[in-house]
Design a protein around this motif. Structure first.
Motif: not given
Length: 109
Positions: A8-9, A13-18, A62-69, A90-92
């Motif tokens: 999203g612009d 960012s997320l860092t992916l695992d192997a 149920v919660v809507s989170l806004k991160i940028g757009e 938050f964490d994913i």
């Protein structure tokens, strides 16, 4: 270390695992990231968001989170104190994400 994807612009960012990096090996193009609401933990982690909406659903909210757009929906226990315009972290759970080809919608990997 891992592959970093930006969403999203540059909202975050997320860092992916192997395992996820291997799925994207040699893939070029846009991806769609699938994350179930129950795999996002509010109140922990390094990502920041603003609560956009809160819907009471009995035993959970149920919660809507806004991160940028970007708007993401998460679930929390009904007893969780949370309100609109609140700043939260938050964490994913990256082990639970799904990656799809942005063109055809097919799952990658």
């Amino acid at each position: 270390s891992g592959t970093q994807i930006t969403l999203g612009d540059n909202a975050f960012s997320l860092t992916l695992d192997a395992a996820h990096r291997a799925r994207l090996n040699n893939f070029e193009g846009e991806i769609v990231l699938g994350i179930r609401a129950e795999n996002i933990a509010v109140g922990q982690g390094g990502h920041k968001a603003i609560v956009h909406d809160v819907e009471n659903h009995g035993v959970e909210k149920v919660v809507s989170l806004k991160i940028g757009e970007i708007l993401m929906r998460v679930t929390v226990l009904a007893a969780t104190p949370i309100h609109i315009d609140q700043h939260v972290s938050f964490d994913i759970d990256l082990s639970k994400i799904h990656i799809f080809d942005g063109k055809d919608g097919h799952r990658i990997g």
